[in-house]
Motif scaffolding. Sequence first.
Motif, PDB file in Angstrom:
ATOM      1  N   LEU A   1     -23.129  39.208   3.903  1.00 47.17           N
ATOM      2  CA  LEU A   1     -24.084  40.309   3.825  1.00 47.17           C
ATOM      3  C   LEU A   1     -25.489  39.759   3.597  1.00 47.17           C
ATOM      4  O   LEU A   1     -25.684  38.822   2.831  1.00 47.17           O
ATOM      5  CB  LEU A   1     -23.717  41.254   2.684  1.00 47.17           C
ATOM      6  N   SER A   2     -26.457  40.347   4.258  1.00 45.87           N
ATOM      7  CA  SER A   2     -27.846  39.945   4.087  1.00 45.87           C
ATOM      8  C   SER A   2     -28.358  40.427   2.732  1.00 45.87           C
ATOM      9  O   SER A   2     -27.750  41.289   2.090  1.00 45.87           O
ATOM     10  CB  SER A   2     -28.704  40.527   5.207  1.00 45.87           C
ATOM     11  N   GLU A   3     -29.481  39.884   2.312  1.00 49.24           N
ATOM     12  CA  GLU A   3     -30.081  40.317   1.056  1.00 49.24           C
ATOM     13  C   GLU A   3     -30.486  41.790   1.121  1.00 49.24           C
ATOM     14  O   GLU A   3     -30.393  42.511   0.129  1.00 49.24           O
ATOM     15  CB  GLU A   3     -31.277  39.446   0.710  1.00 49.24           C
ATOM     16  N   ALA A   4     -30.920  42.235   2.293  1.00 54.01           N
ATOM     17  CA  ALA A   4     -31.281  43.649   2.453  1.00 54.01           C
ATOM     18  C   ALA A   4     -30.055  44.542   2.265  1.00 54.01           C
ATOM     19  O   ALA A   4     -30.125  45.601   1.633  1.00 54.01           O
ATOM     20  CB  ALA A   4     -31.906  43.885   3.821  1.00 54.01           C
ATOM     21  N   ALA A   5     -28.909  44.115   2.803  1.00 53.43           N
ATOM     22  CA  ALA A   5     -27.679  44.887   2.640  1.00 53.43           C
ATOM     23  C   ALA A   5     -27.256  44.920   1.179  1.00 53.43           C
ATOM     24  O   ALA A   5     -26.886  45.969   0.641  1.00 53.43           O
ATOM     25  CB  ALA A   5     -26.569  44.301   3.502  1.00 53.43           C
ATOM     26  N   LYS A   6     -27.308  43.769   0.512  1.00 51.15           N
ATOM     27  CA  LYS A   6     -26.939  43.716  -0.906  1.00 51.15           C
ATOM     28  C   LYS A   6     -27.853  44.605  -1.736  1.00 51.15           C
ATOM     29  O   LYS A   6     -27.406  45.259  -2.676  1.00 51.15           O
ATOM     30  CB  LYS A   6     -26.996  42.281  -1.404  1.00 51.15           C
ATOM     31  N   SER A   7     -29.123  44.623  -1.383  1.00 52.25           N
ATOM     32  CA  SER A   7     -30.067  45.477  -2.097  1.00 52.25           C
ATOM     33  C   SER A   7     -29.722  46.956  -1.909  1.00 52.25           C
ATOM     34  O   SER A   7     -29.774  47.745  -2.851  1.00 52.25           O
ATOM     35  CB  SER A   7     -31.487  45.201  -1.600  1.00 52.25           C
ATOM     36  N   GLY A   8     -29.350  47.334  -0.692  1.00 52.18           N
ATOM     37  CA  GLY A   8     -28.975  48.720  -0.422  1.00 52.18           C
ATOM     38  C   GLY A   8     -27.676  49.133  -1.087  1.00 52.18           C
ATOM     39  O   GLY A   8     -27.447  50.316  -1.350  1.00 52.18           O
ATOM     40  N   LEU A   9     -26.823  48.161  -1.382  1.00 49.24           N
ATOM     41  CA  LEU A   9     -25.531  48.450  -2.002  1.00 49.24           C
ATOM     42  C   LEU A   9     -25.549  48.297  -3.521  1.00 49.24           C
ATOM     43  O   LEU A   9     -24.555  48.567  -4.182  1.00 49.24           O
ATOM     44  CB  LEU A   9     -24.460  47.516  -1.419  1.00 49.24           C
ATOM     45  N   ARG A  10     -26.655  47.885  -4.069  1.00 44.16           N
ATOM     46  CA  ARG A  10     -26.737  47.565  -5.502  1.00 44.16           C
ATOM     47  C   ARG A  10     -26.273  48.722  -6.387  1.00 44.16           C
ATOM     48  O   ARG A  10     -25.595  48.512  -7.387  1.00 44.16           O
ATOM     49  CB  ARG A  10     -28.171  47.184  -5.851  1.00 44.16           C
ATOM     50  N   ARG A  11     -26.599  49.937  -6.013  1.00 43.12           N
ATOM     51  CA  ARG A  11     -26.230  51.071  -6.883  1.00 43.12           C
ATOM     52  C   ARG A  11     -24.725  51.322  -6.929  1.00 43.12           C
ATOM     53  O   ARG A  11     -24.237  52.058  -7.786  1.00 43.12           O
ATOM     54  CB  ARG A  11     -26.962  52.329  -6.446  1.00 43.12           C
ATOM     55  N   TYR A  12     -23.959  50.727  -6.017  1.00 43.60           N
ATOM     56  CA  TYR A  12     -22.513  50.922  -5.987  1.00 43.60           C
ATOM     57  C   TYR A  12     -21.751  49.753  -6.615  1.00 43.60           C
ATOM     58  O   TYR A  12     -20.550  49.663  -6.498  1.00 43.60           O
ATOM     59  CB  TYR A  12     -22.037  51.145  -4.551  1.00 43.60           C
ATOM     60  N   ARG A  13     -22.493  48.851  -7.251  1.00 47.40           N
ATOM     61  CA  ARG A  13     -21.857  47.742  -7.960  1.00 47.40           C
ATOM     62  C   ARG A  13     -21.757  48.083  -9.441  1.00 47.40           C
ATOM     63  O   ARG A  13     -22.600  48.760  -9.988  1.00 47.40           O
ATOM     64  CB  ARG A  13     -22.667  46.453  -7.796  1.00 47.40           C
TER      65      ARG A  13
END
Length: 132
Positions: A93-105
């Motif tokens: 996953l790209s850093e942009a994807a990880k950033s977009g998914l942060r709230r679900y971690r």
Amino acid sequence: MKRLATAEDVAARLGRPVLDDERPRVEALLDDASALIAEHCTGSWDRATPPASFKVIACAEVIRWLSVTPGVVSERTGELEVQFAASAATAGLSEAAKSGLRRYRRGLSSIRLTTWDPIPVEEVLPSDTPNP
């Protein structure tokens, strides 16, 4: 984990249909992106109906992976330079994807532990009670 998007979702974002010869690769990449997103998102979300942003991120990652030629690590336009390697690093996953998914971690947190000094026996026992 079920696939978060379809080849048609990717085609809509690409602005062109997914060709028959590239459909198996797109579907495999969608499976990979779905698995990586599910693994990355350790927090609470409904597994039956994942958030709509998961589809967006899965499609974006597949489009990013499709734009990388397998085996090509570096490419330069001026003076035409291309470097090859055993495999290009695309399966992540790209850093942009990880950033977009942060709230679900699941977030990291800490708790404060406090130790107390023992209370002297004289303060606990009434004055007329003998000490043990």
